[in-house]
Scaffold this motif. Structure first.
Motif, PDB file in Angstrom:
ATOM      1  N   ALA A  78       6.594   8.924  -0.835  1.00 14.04           N
ATOM      2  CA  ALA A  78       5.874   8.464   0.354  1.00 14.04           C
ATOM      3  C   ALA A  78       4.927   7.320   0.012  1.00 14.04           C
ATOM      4  O   ALA A  78       4.866   6.318   0.744  1.00 14.04           O
ATOM      5  N   LYS A  79       4.209   7.444  -1.078  1.00 11.06           N
ATOM      6  CA  LYS A  79       3.273   6.378  -1.465  1.00 11.06           C
ATOM      7  C   LYS A  79       4.015   5.086  -1.786  1.00 11.06           C
ATOM      8  O   LYS A  79       3.553   4.000  -1.439  1.00 11.06           O
ATOM      9  N   ALA A  80       5.175   5.204  -2.426  1.00 11.63           N
ATOM     10  CA  ALA A  80       5.970   4.011  -2.723  1.00 11.63           C
ATOM     11  C   ALA A  80       6.474   3.371  -1.422  1.00 11.63           C
ATOM     12  O   ALA A  80       6.495   2.152  -1.284  1.00 11.63           O
ATOM     13  N   ARG A  81       6.826   4.208  -0.465  1.00 11.98           N
ATOM     14  CA  ARG A  81       7.359   3.703   0.810  1.00 11.98           C
ATOM     15  C   ARG A  81       6.263   3.138   1.716  1.00 11.98           C
ATOM     16  O   ARG A  81       6.426   2.093   2.330  1.00 11.98           O
ATOM     17  N   TYR A  82       5.141   3.857   1.819  1.00  8.43           N
ATOM     18  CA  TYR A  82       4.108   3.500   2.790  1.00  8.43           C
ATOM     19  C   TYR A  82       3.014   2.595   2.237  1.00  8.43           C
ATOM     20  O   TYR A  82       2.198   2.076   3.013  1.00  8.43           O
ATOM     21  N   GLY A  83       2.949   2.456   0.929  1.00 12.48           N
ATOM     22  CA  GLY A  83       1.890   1.628   0.360  1.00 12.48           C
ATOM     23  C   GLY A  83       0.525   2.271   0.582  1.00 12.48           C
ATOM     24  O   GLY A  83       0.397   3.480   0.629  1.00 12.48           O
TER      25      GLY A  83
END
Length: 186
Positions: A178-183
């Protein structure tokens, strides 16, 4: 005579408050909103309050406990806020220098109708938001998480720590994705 919660062993508490899962209930969103409304005057004005945990994921079974994340600025002392929350009916269940966890709705007779876990943190300590958003966006991931929870339920029915620990790898994986996707969304 009924024993006070503060006098019970961890094993007694786990028997009184077992892990159990129910179908998703739309009322959880309303319970969150009502509790957040009650919390606002107790917390610093700039506090960000969020509905997190499985009750904030529309498609999966969950423990009927509404998780709330409250993020405060580092200019505030969490232990000053703790005093206000405890005097307002929350029970502090865990604490460290940068994190406090509270429960509401735990009684000597078991769970009340509405049960809450409040996670008090400093701004930016909010992995739960990424995890929640990822599960809501990706139904397959939510289904895999629910399947794991169902598998663990009876095994850890009276061991909340074990139940939580057994989910950790999958939670970390999806949070990282999620962090990689959402920044830097939050």
């Amino acid at each position: 005579m009924i024993q006070k919660l503060s006098e019970m062993s961890l094993e007694e508490l786990w028997r009184l408050f077992p892990v159990f899962l129910t179908e998703h209930r739309d009322c959880w969103r309303d319970w969150y909103a009502e509790e957040a409304f009650l919390l606002k005057p107790l917390l610093p004005r700039t506090t960000k309050i969020y509905h997190v945990g499985s009750t904030a994921v529309k498609s999966i079974r969950a423990k009927p406990i509404v998780d709330i994340l409250a993020e405060v600025s580092e200019k505030y002392d969490l232990y000053d806020i703790k005093a206000v929350l405890v005097s307002s009916g929350y029970i502090c269940m865990a604490q460290s220098a940068e994190r406090l966890s509270f429960n509401k709705g735990y009684t000597e007779n078991g769970f009340a109708e509405r049960v809450f876990h409040l996670h008090l943190r400093y701004d930016g300590d909010n992995d739960e938001l990424y995890f929640r958003d990822y599960l809501n966006e990706f139904p397959d991931a939510a289904y895999r998480y629910e399947t794991l929870k169902m598998k663990l339920w009876k095994r850890f029915e009276n061991d909340r720590d074990g139940y939580t620990w057994a989910k950790t790898d999958l939670v970390k994986r999806y949070t990282s994705e999620a962090k990689a996707r959402y920044g830097n969304r939050y």
